[in-house]
Write a protein that holds these residues in place. Sequence first.
Motif, mmCIF file in Angstrom:
data_model
loop_
_atom_site.group_PDB
_atom_site.id
_atom_site.type_symbol
_atom_site.label_atom_id
_atom_site.label_comp_id
_atom_site.label_asym_id
_atom_site.label_seq_id
_atom_site.Cartn_x
_atom_site.Cartn_y
_atom_site.Cartn_z
ATOM 1 N N ASP A 24 0.818 -1.218 0.000
ATOM 2 C CA ASP A 24 0.000 0.000 0.000
ATOM 3 C C ASP A 24 0.852 1.268 0.000
ATOM 4 O OD1 ASP A 24 -2.426 -1.344 -0.111
ATOM 5 O OD2 ASP A 24 -2.670 -1.369 2.075
ATOM 6 N N ARG A 25 1.981 1.249 0.716
ATOM 7 C CA ARG A 25 2.879 2.421 0.707
ATOM 8 C C ARG A 25 3.475 2.632 -0.684
ATOM 9 N NH1 ARG A 25 4.694 0.155 5.597
ATOM 10 N NH2 ARG A 25 6.695 -0.425 4.677
ATOM 11 N N LYS A 28 0.704 4.010 -2.901
ATOM 12 C CA LYS A 28 0.479 5.430 -2.584
ATOM 13 C C LYS A 28 1.557 6.298 -3.240
ATOM 14 C CE LYS A 28 -0.119 8.572 1.306
ATOM 15 N NZ LYS A 28 -0.145 8.697 2.764
ATOM 16 N N ASN A 31 1.074 6.311 -7.020
ATOM 17 C CA ASN A 31 -0.161 6.997 -7.415
ATOM 18 C C ASN A 31 0.019 8.505 -7.514
ATOM 19 O OD1 ASN A 31 -2.267 5.273 -8.134
ATOM 20 N ND2 ASN A 31 -2.669 4.753 -6.000
ATOM 21 N N LYS A 32 1.150 9.015 -7.032
ATOM 22 C CA LYS A 32 1.424 10.446 -7.177
ATOM 23 C C LYS A 32 1.656 10.807 -8.639
ATOM 24 C CE LYS A 32 3.240 10.971 -2.543
ATOM 25 N NZ LYS A 32 4.420 11.145 -1.700
#
Length: 97
Positions: A24-25, A28, A31-32
């Motif tokens: 998930d990190r 994230k 996803n930037k």
Amino acid sequence: MTKKKVFDPDKLELSKLEILEFCDRVIKKWNKNPTKNANNLLAINAVKTSVLWTDDESLKAIWGEIIAWTFELLYENAMAQEDQEWTNVMKKLKNKT
């Protein structure tokens, strides 16, 4: 009498939840810039899905191998960079974490 645990850097001690949190990190972070990382996002989501479906004993075996291979690959990659001094390579490896 308590048996002392032997340190084994290749043995996975992380839980399934901790591996999923790592995924998930990464998601994230990528996803930037989803356009640039579209293929990476697809791949890490596949990894996350496979972790979800895999039993704990298989995860320990698979991720233990990944951990062992990572150290070997880092070393081989550093050695392949002959044009740099070893200390500079190690600094770069350290700064990637």
